[in-house]
Design an enzyme around this catalytic site. Sequence first.
Site, PDB file in Angstrom:
ATOM      1  N   LYS A  13      28.720  26.719  73.661  1.00  0.00           N
ATOM      2  CA  LYS A  13      29.128  28.125  73.785  1.00  0.00           C
ATOM      3  C   LYS A  13      29.333  28.764  72.413  1.00  0.00           C
ATOM      4  O   LYS A  13      28.819  29.850  72.143  1.00  0.00           O
ATOM      5  CB  LYS A  13      30.435  28.237  74.597  1.00  0.00           C
ATOM      6  N   ARG A  88      39.278  31.160  81.639  1.00  0.00           N
ATOM      7  CA  ARG A  88      39.187  29.740  81.959  1.00  0.00           C
ATOM      8  C   ARG A  88      39.881  29.424  83.267  1.00  0.00           C
ATOM      9  O   ARG A  88      39.873  28.265  83.687  1.00  0.00           O
ATOM     10  CB  ARG A  88      39.861  28.959  80.859  1.00  0.00           C
ATOM     11  N   ARG A 127      30.844  16.459  66.645  1.00  0.00           N
ATOM     12  CA  ARG A 127      31.041  17.835  66.179  1.00  0.00           C
ATOM     13  C   ARG A 127      31.952  17.821  64.942  1.00  0.00           C
ATOM     14  O   ARG A 127      32.912  17.071  64.867  1.00  0.00           O
ATOM     15  CB  ARG A 127      31.710  18.676  67.276  1.00  0.00           C
ATOM     16  N   ARG A 160      37.926  18.034  64.907  1.00  0.00           N
ATOM     17  CA  ARG A 160      39.086  18.588  65.606  1.00  0.00           C
ATOM     18  C   ARG A 160      39.866  17.456  66.247  1.00  0.00           C
ATOM     19  O   ARG A 160      39.291  16.537  66.806  1.00  0.00           O
ATOM     20  CB  ARG A 160      38.609  19.564  66.693  1.00  0.00           C
ATOM     21  N   ARG A 171      39.905  17.035  78.664  1.00  0.00           N
ATOM     22  CA  ARG A 171      39.496  18.448  78.653  1.00  0.00           C
ATOM     23  C   ARG A 171      38.387  18.702  79.665  1.00  0.00           C
ATOM     24  O   ARG A 171      38.337  19.761  80.295  1.00  0.00           O
ATOM     25  CB  ARG A 171      39.031  18.852  77.247  1.00  0.00           C
TER      26      ARG A 171
HETATM   27  P1  ADP Z   1      31.462  24.617  72.863  1.00  0.00           P
HETATM   28  O1  ADP Z   1      31.861  25.874  72.138  1.00  0.00           O
HETATM   29  O2  ADP Z   1      30.855  24.897  74.195  1.00  0.00           O
HETATM   30  O3  ADP Z   1      32.559  23.598  72.930  1.00  0.00           O
HETATM   31  P2  ADP Z   1      29.815  24.047  70.459  1.00  0.00           P
HETATM   32  O4  ADP Z   1      28.966  25.234  70.261  1.00  0.00           O
HETATM   33  O5  ADP Z   1      30.981  23.847  69.578  1.00  0.00           O
HETATM   34  O6  ADP Z   1      30.281  23.953  72.022  1.00  0.00           O
HETATM   35  O7  ADP Z   1      28.863  22.763  70.396  1.00  0.00           O
HETATM   36  C1  ADP Z   1      29.366  21.433  70.510  1.00  0.00           C
HETATM   37  C2  ADP Z   1      28.659  20.538  69.495  1.00  0.00           C
HETATM   38  O8  ADP Z   1      27.298  20.355  69.877  1.00  0.00           O
HETATM   39  C3  ADP Z   1      28.618  21.080  68.067  1.00  0.00           C
HETATM   40  O9  ADP Z   1      28.679  19.972  67.198  1.00  0.00           O
HETATM   41  C4  ADP Z   1      27.251  21.795  67.985  1.00  0.00           C
HETATM   42  O10 ADP Z   1      26.733  21.786  66.671  1.00  0.00           O
HETATM   43  C5  ADP Z   1      26.401  20.921  68.903  1.00  0.00           C
HETATM   44  N1  ADP Z   1      25.419  21.676  69.706  1.00  0.00           N
HETATM   45  C6  ADP Z   1      25.545  22.912  70.241  1.00  0.00           C
HETATM   46  N2  ADP Z   1      24.456  23.238  70.977  1.00  0.00           N
HETATM   47  C7  ADP Z   1      23.621  22.167  70.921  1.00  0.00           C
HETATM   48  C8  ADP Z   1      22.322  21.887  71.473  1.00  0.00           C
HETATM   49  N3  ADP Z   1      21.678  22.776  72.259  1.00  0.00           N
HETATM   50  N4  ADP Z   1      21.767  20.682  71.193  1.00  0.00           N
HETATM   51  C9  ADP Z   1      22.412  19.774  70.410  1.00  0.00           C
HETATM   52  N5  ADP Z   1      23.635  19.989  69.864  1.00  0.00           N
HETATM   53  C10 ADP Z   1      24.238  21.167  70.105  1.00  0.00           C
HETATM   54  P1  ADP Z   2      36.032  23.920  73.787  1.00  0.00           P
HETATM   55  O1  ADP Z   2      35.493  23.018  72.750  1.00  0.00           O
HETATM   56  O2  ADP Z   2      36.572  23.232  74.981  1.00  0.00           O
HETATM   57  O3  ADP Z   2      35.161  25.072  74.120  1.00  0.00           O
HETATM   58  P2  ADP Z   2      38.044  25.763  72.788  1.00  0.00           P
HETATM   59  O4  ADP Z   2      37.923  25.806  71.329  1.00  0.00           O
HETATM   60  O5  ADP Z   2      37.494  26.862  73.605  1.00  0.00           O
HETATM   61  O6  ADP Z   2      37.434  24.401  73.231  1.00  0.00           O
HETATM   62  O7  ADP Z   2      39.571  25.598  73.196  1.00  0.00           O
HETATM   63  C1  ADP Z   2      40.445  24.698  72.560  1.00  0.00           C
HETATM   64  C2  ADP Z   2      41.795  24.718  73.248  1.00  0.00           C
HETATM   65  O8  ADP Z   2      42.392  26.021  73.142  1.00  0.00           O
HETATM   66  C3  ADP Z   2      41.772  24.437  74.738  1.00  0.00           C
HETATM   67  O9  ADP Z   2      41.757  23.045  75.034  1.00  0.00           O
HETATM   68  C4  ADP Z   2      43.080  25.108  75.197  1.00  0.00           C
HETATM   69  O10 ADP Z   2      44.208  24.331  74.860  1.00  0.00           O
HETATM   70  C5  ADP Z   2      43.108  26.356  74.322  1.00  0.00           C
HETATM   71  N1  ADP Z   2      42.428  27.500  74.987  1.00  0.00           N
HETATM   72  C6  ADP Z   2      41.332  28.150  74.528  1.00  0.00           C
HETATM   73  N2  ADP Z   2      40.979  29.143  75.364  1.00  0.00           N
HETATM   74  C7  ADP Z   2      41.868  29.118  76.392  1.00  0.00           C
HETATM   75  C8  ADP Z   2      42.034  29.885  77.575  1.00  0.00           C
HETATM   76  N3  ADP Z   2      41.193  30.890  77.894  1.00  0.00           N
HETATM   77  N4  ADP Z   2      43.062  29.570  78.397  1.00  0.00           N
HETATM   78  C9  ADP Z   2      43.920  28.583  78.097  1.00  0.00           C
HETATM   79  N5  ADP Z   2      43.824  27.816  77.010  1.00  0.00           N
HETATM   80  C10 ADP Z   2      42.806  28.073  76.143  1.00  0.00           C
END
Ligand code: ADP
Ligand code: ADP
Length: 221
Positions: A13, A88, A127, A160, A171
């Site tokens: 995302k 969420r 990541r 992280r 999660r």
């Molecule tokens: P989210 O926000 O949904 O948790 P991220 O965008 O942070 O996901 O992506 C999670 C990890 O996977 C990061 O290390 C990112 O660089 C990698 N990543 C994201 N999209 C892809 C993809 N299509 N193929 C391989 N790796 C990806």
């Molecule tokens: P992901 O890699 O799962 O996409 P995020 O970076 O979006 O992780 O979120 C990290 C943490 O921040 C979550 O595990 C939660 O504790 C908090 N968080 C983020 N967005 C929300 C939300 N919309 N509602 C509740 N908690 C949230």
Amino acid sequence: MRLVLLGPPGAGKGTQAARISAKYGIPHISTGDMFREILKRDDELARKVRRYVEAGDLVPDEIVVEIVKERIHRPDCGRGFILDGFPRTIPQAEALDEILEADGTPISAALYLWVTEDTAVMRLSRRRVCESCQAVYHLDFNPPRSPGVCDRCGGKLVQREDDREEVVRHRIRVYREQTEPLLGYYREKGVLREIDGNKSIEQVWEDVQRVLDPLAECGDC
Ligand code: ADP
Ligand code: ADP
Ligand code: ZN
């Protein structure tokens, strides 16, 4: 365009949201990034949310909704926004709809990036994020030019705390229980668009643009 990005942790995302923001000129609003910034401080809000974020649990709805409401009313959201990691829960989605209905500007689309659990775990375990600017890397799929250093700002790349495997599994469970019901919510509203997130970053980006280009041309979206 007012967009919501849905999908489990690790779906990609944040990666796609950054590209969407750059191409379509709308701010990328990541509630996770906002909470990580808040945690760098030492005030009451930081104390309130720390235990949830560190354990991989959701921060209570009322706290999140307040923060997002303030954010989407800032002037840079006049042409829309992309929400990454919000809503969420069903109550968060309902609160968002209420805010947007009051403004007369409903959600244009909810993009659902779906991935298998294996894909999610593999992505999260390798990541790395920039401590300073929150840019996202992957040791295999999107490595920085020099190891451990952010391409964009020279900041230090770190893992992280909540990307450790035990927290990741938790999660993903929280996602299934509390966030997956949103798919039905947005499907019923007719705005859900599904994208296969298991493909490469470039291939997913192609698919995302195929969905968003027509919306970007529509004056009312
Ligand atoms: P989210 O926000 O949904 O948790 P991220 O965008 O942070 O996901 O992506 C999670 C990890 O996977 C990061 O290390 C990112 O660089 C990698 N990543 C994201 N999209 C892809 C993809 N299509 N193929 C391989 N790796 C990806
Ligand atoms: P992901 O890699 O799962 O996409 P995020 O970076 O979006 O992780 O979120 C990290 C943490 O921040 C979550 O595990 C939660 O504790 C908090 N968080 C983020 N967005 C929300 C939300 N919309 N509602 C509740 N908690 C949230
Ligand atoms: Zn950086």
